[in-house]
Design a protein around this motif. Structure first.
Motif, short mmCIF file in Angstrom:
data_model
loop_
_atom_site.label_atom_id
_atom_site.label_comp_id
_atom_site.label_asym_id
_atom_site.label_seq_id
_atom_site.Cartn_x
_atom_site.Cartn_y
_atom_site.Cartn_z
N ARG A 1 27.45 53.21 44.50
CA ARG A 1 27.98 53.01 43.15
C ARG A 1 26.96 52.27 42.27
N ALA A 2 26.34 51.22 42.81
CA ALA A 2 25.39 50.42 42.01
C ALA A 2 24.17 51.26 41.61
N ARG A 3 23.63 52.04 42.57
CA ARG A 3 22.44 52.85 42.27
C ARG A 3 22.76 53.89 41.19
N LEU A 4 23.95 54.47 41.25
CA LEU A 4 24.32 55.49 40.26
C LEU A 4 24.46 54.87 38.87
N VAL A 5 25.06 53.71 38.82
CA VAL A 5 25.22 53.03 37.52
C VAL A 5 23.84 52.67 36.95
N GLU A 6 22.95 52.17 37.83
CA GLU A 6 21.58 51.84 37.40
C GLU A 6 20.89 53.03 36.74
N ARG A 7 21.15 54.22 37.30
CA ARG A 7 20.51 55.42 36.76
C ARG A 7 21.26 55.99 35.54
N GLY A 8 22.31 55.32 35.15
CA GLY A 8 23.02 55.72 33.94
C GLY A 8 24.05 56.83 34.13
N PHE A 9 24.47 57.06 35.37
CA PHE A 9 25.53 58.05 35.58
C PHE A 9 26.88 57.46 35.23
N GLU A 10 27.77 58.32 34.75
CA GLU A 10 29.16 57.88 34.53
C GLU A 10 29.92 58.09 35.83
N ILE A 11 30.40 57.01 36.43
CA ILE A 11 31.23 57.16 37.62
C ILE A 11 32.60 56.56 37.33
N LEU A 12 33.61 57.01 38.08
CA LEU A 12 34.91 56.38 37.91
C LEU A 12 34.87 55.03 38.63
N PRO A 13 35.42 54.00 38.00
CA PRO A 13 35.31 52.65 38.58
C PRO A 13 36.13 52.52 39.86
N GLY A 14 35.80 51.51 40.64
CA GLY A 14 36.57 51.25 41.86
C GLY A 14 35.65 50.79 42.96
N ARG A 15 36.23 50.69 44.18
CA ARG A 15 35.42 50.22 45.32
C ARG A 15 35.47 51.20 46.47
N HIS A 16 36.21 52.28 46.28
CA HIS A 16 36.38 53.25 47.37
C HIS A 16 35.09 54.05 47.58
N PRO A 17 34.83 54.48 48.84
CA PRO A 17 33.64 55.33 49.08
C PRO A 17 33.73 56.71 48.44
N VAL B 1 18.40 55.14 52.79
CA VAL B 1 17.51 56.27 52.47
C VAL B 1 18.36 57.51 52.14
N ASP B 2 19.40 57.77 52.95
CA ASP B 2 20.29 58.91 52.68
C ASP B 2 20.90 58.80 51.28
N LEU B 3 21.40 57.61 50.98
CA LEU B 3 22.10 57.43 49.70
C LEU B 3 21.11 57.49 48.53
N GLY B 4 19.91 56.95 48.77
CA GLY B 4 18.87 57.01 47.73
C GLY B 4 18.48 58.46 47.45
N LEU B 5 18.41 59.24 48.53
CA LEU B 5 18.06 60.66 48.37
C LEU B 5 19.10 61.37 47.48
N ALA B 6 20.35 61.02 47.70
CA ALA B 6 21.41 61.63 46.90
C ALA B 6 21.29 61.25 45.43
N VAL B 7 20.99 59.97 45.18
CA VAL B 7 20.87 59.51 43.80
C VAL B 7 19.65 60.18 43.13
N ASP B 8 18.54 60.29 43.90
CA ASP B 8 17.36 60.97 43.35
C ASP B 8 17.67 62.44 43.07
N ALA B 9 18.39 63.08 43.99
CA ALA B 9 18.71 64.50 43.80
C ALA B 9 19.61 64.70 42.57
N LEU B 10 20.54 63.78 42.39
CA LEU B 10 21.42 63.87 41.21
C LEU B 10 20.60 63.67 39.94
N THR B 11 19.64 62.76 40.00
CA THR B 11 18.80 62.51 38.82
C THR B 11 18.00 63.77 38.50
N SER B 12 17.45 64.43 39.54
CA SER B 12 16.71 65.69 39.31
C SER B 12 17.64 66.74 38.70
N ALA B 13 18.86 66.80 39.22
CA ALA B 13 19.82 67.79 38.71
C ALA B 13 20.09 67.54 37.22
#
Ligand SMILES: Cc1ncc(COP(=O)(O)O)c(C=O)c1O
Length: 397
Positions: free
Chosen positions: A312-328, A380-392
């Protein structure tokens, strides 16, 4: 079937499939090779980061769970070949029922073949004509099914609207029984139901609170006891249903945890319990082992919750809109069908498996990529996902 009817049936079926395809509602299936887990093999052999699994605690391929299942398979055979009340109740079923009741904090529990079965057989067993059941409009399909099958008056209340629940309870006829049913966690949003408020209102109006915590058990709360623990409820809901098919090993099986009396009535009246084969002993043994790992190892839940917070924190840092909460469950909002489909494809090309979701599963304008973190993901897995979303996002602004 005679040739004419066969042709008519074929035409009808093909027409329906074409309609689904045209409406973008045809669901393709991802062929997996190997085991379920934080990384999986798809398309033959390619390994990808799996961000669309309910295997929250990454126990589906845990050696302790697998060994417990193998051991039980050796000792107890492959299946029960019967329903529970004929010749299908095994010592392992009893152990699993006792363990899950203790874990949830209720007097008793009953294990069924799935949580779908648990929910679909629950309401007709407990409520009758003249009673009332209030169901959140976003509840899972199995609750909708169970409510539909019961003979009580049925009311769908606006999502999470406790005032609407209170009004309906105020107006119910005297002497009737009433139940309020909600998902503990709504799986499209990763949001948690207002259980404290619902518990208060159901207590005040002498109604029972039923919570399906399929996405909460093993996921939320300091010890993984679910939504009730997450929200610090003093006592568990009157009835909790859940699944062994997600955090607890991911195989299959569901349960209802409640008072001894409710559980006994379900043994007598729940139709999926009475008329469908018992869970195979090795599946019960694997689920027991998963539950035991969860009970004895608080770090497992901590790791899951840490990964959810990290993602959640990495996605917010990259400026993605996520729904708030603490769930995975982390919904990354795209707010457009085409964008959702394109992002999901780019993610896959970058080695990340995630689900794109659009109307009618969610309202138009709330299209999203739904990510699900698991305990076994590395940063690393989660970072890869955030990077892939950024590329998308860069590829399709
Ligand atoms: C909230 C909820 N309830 C029930 C179920 C059904 O669980 P099972 O797979 O055990 O039938 C699911 C699974 O999709 C779910 O998300």
């Amino acid at each position: 079937m005679c040739a004419g009817r066969e042709v008519a049936m074929q035409r009808r079926v093909l027409g329906e499939i074409a309609g689904l395809r045209q409406a973008g509602r045809l669901k393709p299936e991802v062929p997996l090779g190997g085991a379920q887990g934080p990384r999986v093999r798809i398309d033959g052999a390619r390994e990808v980061v799996n961000l669309c699994s309910n295997d929250y605690l990454s126990l589906a391929n845990d050696p302790v769970v697998v060994d417990a299942a193998i051991e039980a398979l050796r000792h107890h055979g492959f299946g029960m070949a019967s329903v529970r009340f004929i010749s299908g109740t095994h010592e392992l079923h009893r152990q699993l029922e006792q363990a899950i009741a203790e874990f949830v904090g209720t007097e008793a529990a009953i294990v069924l073949s799935s949580c779908f079965d648990a929910n679909s057989g629950l309401f007709d067993a407990l409520l009758g004509p003249g009673d009332l059941v209030l169901s959140d409009e976003l509840n899972h399909a199995s609750i909708i099914e169970g409510v539909r099958l019961c003979r009580a008056e049925r009311v769908r209340y606006p999502h999470a609207d406790v005032d609407a629940v209170e009004k309906a309870l105020q107006q119910r006829p005297k002497g009737s029984l009433a139940a309020v049913v909600t998902d503990g966690v709504f799986s499209m949003d990763g949001s948690v139901a207002p259980l404290r408020e619902l518990a208060k209102v159901t207590e005040a109006y002498d109604a029972i609170l039923v919570v399906d915590d399929s996405h909460g058990i093993g996921v939320l709360g300091a010890t993984g006891r679910g939504s009730a623990e997450h929200l610090d409820l003093a006592t568990p809901p009157d009835v909790t249903t859940g699944t062994f098919g997600k955090a607890l090993g991911g195989a299959s099986g569901g349960f209802v945890a409640a008072s001894e009396a409710v559980v006994e009535l379900l043994r007598q009246r729940s139709r999926p319990y009475l008329f469908s084969n018992a869970v195979p002993p090795h599946v019960a043994a694997g689920s027991l082992a998963a539950l035991d790992l969860l009970r004895r190892n608080a770090r497992l839940v901590k790791r899951l919750q840490g990964n959810a917070a990290y993602l959640r924190a990495r996605l917010v840092e990259r400026g993605f809109e996520i729904l708030p909460g603490r769930h995975p469950i982390v919904p990354v909002m795209t707010r457009d069908v085409g964008r959702t489909q394109a992002w999901a494809e780019t993610l896959r090309a970058h080695g990340v498996l995630a689900t794109g979701i659009w109307y009618p599963v969610v309202p138009e304008g709330t299209e999203r990529i739904r990510l699900q973190a698991a305990a076994g993901h590395s940063t690393v897995d989660l970072g890869l996902a955030v990077d892939a979303l950024t590329s998308a996002r860069e590829a399709r602004r």
